[in-house]
Enzyme design. Sequence first.
Site, mmCIF file in Angstrom:
data_model
loop_
_atom_site.group_PDB
_atom_site.id
_atom_site.type_symbol
_atom_site.label_atom_id
_atom_site.label_comp_id
_atom_site.label_asym_id
_atom_site.label_seq_id
_atom_site.Cartn_x
_atom_site.Cartn_y
_atom_site.Cartn_z
ATOM 1 N N PRO A 269 32.860 55.374 86.237
ATOM 2 C CA PRO A 269 32.110 56.312 87.075
ATOM 3 C C PRO A 269 31.703 55.747 88.430
ATOM 4 C CG PRO A 269 30.729 55.441 85.325
ATOM 5 C CD PRO A 269 32.133 54.989 85.023
ATOM 6 N N ASN A 270 31.769 56.623 89.397
ATOM 7 C CA ASN A 270 31.330 56.392 90.778
ATOM 8 C C ASN A 270 32.286 55.529 91.592
ATOM 9 O OD1 ASN A 270 28.879 57.921 90.547
ATOM 10 N ND2 ASN A 270 28.069 56.242 89.307
ATOM 11 N N ARG B 88 30.184 54.419 100.563
ATOM 12 C CA ARG B 88 28.765 54.096 100.399
ATOM 13 C C ARG B 88 28.634 52.622 100.014
ATOM 14 N NH1 ARG B 88 28.921 59.042 100.619
ATOM 15 N NH2 ARG B 88 27.816 60.648 99.438
ATOM 16 N N TYR C 256 29.948 46.721 97.822
ATOM 17 C CA TYR C 256 31.273 46.980 97.254
ATOM 18 C C TYR C 256 32.426 46.868 98.261
ATOM 19 C CZ TYR C 256 28.618 48.522 93.217
ATOM 20 O OH TYR C 256 27.770 48.557 92.144
ATOM 21 N N ASN D 12 38.036 48.539 84.925
ATOM 22 C CA ASN D 12 36.718 48.352 85.527
ATOM 23 C C ASN D 12 35.874 49.506 84.988
ATOM 24 O OD1 ASN D 12 34.384 48.176 86.952
ATOM 25 N ND2 ASN D 12 35.344 47.895 88.947
ATOM 26 N N ALA E 192 29.547 51.363 85.358
ATOM 27 C CA ALA E 192 28.263 51.348 84.634
ATOM 28 C C ALA E 192 28.433 51.414 83.114
ATOM 29 C CB ALA E 192 27.389 52.500 85.122
ATOM 30 N N HIS F 243 27.949 48.406 80.647
ATOM 31 C CA HIS F 243 26.647 47.959 80.154
ATOM 32 C C HIS F 243 26.030 48.924 79.142
ATOM 33 C CE1 HIS F 243 27.411 45.608 83.707
ATOM 34 N NE2 HIS F 243 27.275 46.655 84.486
ATOM 35 N N ASP G 95 34.584 50.608 71.004
ATOM 36 C CA ASP G 95 35.234 51.012 69.759
ATOM 37 C C ASP G 95 36.649 51.525 70.020
ATOM 38 O OD1 ASP G 95 33.013 50.297 68.305
ATOM 39 O OD2 ASP G 95 32.268 52.343 68.030
ATOM 40 N N GLU H 88 39.075 42.847 81.708
ATOM 41 C CA GLU H 88 37.905 43.510 82.312
ATOM 42 C C GLU H 88 37.734 42.999 83.744
ATOM 43 O OE1 GLU H 88 34.341 42.856 79.995
ATOM 44 O OE2 GLU H 88 33.039 43.567 81.603
ATOM 45 N N HIS I 261 35.478 43.361 87.463
ATOM 46 C CA HIS I 261 34.368 43.871 88.279
ATOM 47 C C HIS I 261 34.553 43.363 89.696
ATOM 48 C CE1 HIS I 261 32.376 45.359 84.761
ATOM 49 N NE2 HIS I 261 32.653 44.206 84.173
ATOM 50 N N ARG J 176 23.640 39.706 89.853
ATOM 51 C CA ARG J 176 22.943 40.966 90.107
ATOM 52 C C ARG J 176 21.842 41.192 89.055
ATOM 53 N NH1 ARG J 176 27.144 45.593 91.411
ATOM 54 N NH2 ARG J 176 25.204 46.518 92.178
ATOM 55 N N ARG K 1 22.947 44.136 84.264
ATOM 56 C CA ARG K 1 24.404 44.065 84.473
ATOM 57 C C ARG K 1 25.015 42.813 83.830
ATOM 58 N NH1 ARG K 1 25.287 48.153 88.349
ATOM 59 N NH2 ARG K 1 23.499 48.380 89.727
HETATM 60 O O1 CA2 Z 1 31.242 45.285 90.327
HETATM 61 C C1 CA2 Z 1 31.794 46.222 89.740
HETATM 62 O O2 CA2 Z 1 32.995 46.490 89.853
HETATM 63 C C2 CA2 Z 1 30.951 47.146 88.862
HETATM 64 O O3 CA2 Z 1 31.734 47.490 87.727
HETATM 65 C C3 CA2 Z 1 30.651 48.372 89.711
HETATM 66 C C4 CA2 Z 1 29.732 49.373 89.001
HETATM 67 C C5 CA2 Z 1 28.484 48.681 88.464
HETATM 68 O O4 CA2 Z 1 27.716 49.604 87.699
HETATM 69 C C6 CA2 Z 1 28.827 47.478 87.596
HETATM 70 O O5 CA2 Z 1 27.625 46.861 87.190
HETATM 71 C C7 CA2 Z 1 29.671 46.487 88.372
HETATM 72 C C8 CA2 Z 1 29.298 50.463 89.968
HETATM 73 C C9 CA2 Z 1 30.434 51.271 90.520
HETATM 74 C C10 CA2 Z 1 29.872 52.242 91.500
HETATM 75 O O6 CA2 Z 1 30.615 52.151 92.697
HETATM 76 C C11 CA2 Z 1 30.030 52.595 93.840
HETATM 77 C C12 CA2 Z 1 30.808 52.503 94.962
HETATM 78 C C13 CA2 Z 1 30.297 52.906 96.161
HETATM 79 C C14 CA2 Z 1 29.014 53.415 96.222
HETATM 80 C C15 CA2 Z 1 28.238 53.512 95.097
HETATM 81 C C16 CA2 Z 1 28.766 53.100 93.884
#
Ligand code: CA2
Length: 148
Positions: free
Chosen positions: A11-12, A19, A24, A75, A78, A81, A88, A99, A101, A108, A112
Amino acid sequence: MSPIVLVLNGPNLNLLGTREPATYGHETLADISALCGRAAEEFGLTVEFRQTNHEGELLDWIHAARGRCAGIVINPAAWTHTSVAIRDAVTAVALPLWEVHITNVHKREPFRHHSYLSDVAQGVICGYGIRGYCYALMEAARAIGMQS
Ligand code: CA2
């Protein structure tokens, strides 16, 4: 056809490049897809690259990979976690998993630091930005026997 490796994004991650660039970076999900495409060519793999904001859809993709794909690079964002369901699913399909990230999750927030997937993964790559996807594909190719 060369072995298929499924590259899954949670997600996201569709927001990448639009953003929070300080966290990121500036690259978009399309940039990561292109990078994985080039890595796949180099390593003798076929990559299927996907992203979803719906956990059930991700579970369906993992289930459908059984017997069709040689491995999964993920990847989980969220869901890393939070999701016993994804753990499963990957355990059930018994496919090798890497995996990834983008960020170093261990630098962080404490929430996380735990992953429901790391102990069932072949390896975990974090903190190398989008290059982490290439590193994971290189390891996948090696494990599948396409790379020495
Ligand atoms: O570092 C990573 O790749 C994460 O998997 C990214 C996740 C975060 O929840 C993990 O702890 C680490 C978040 C992805 C959200 O991506 C965004 C990108 C741009 C703006 C906001 C969120």
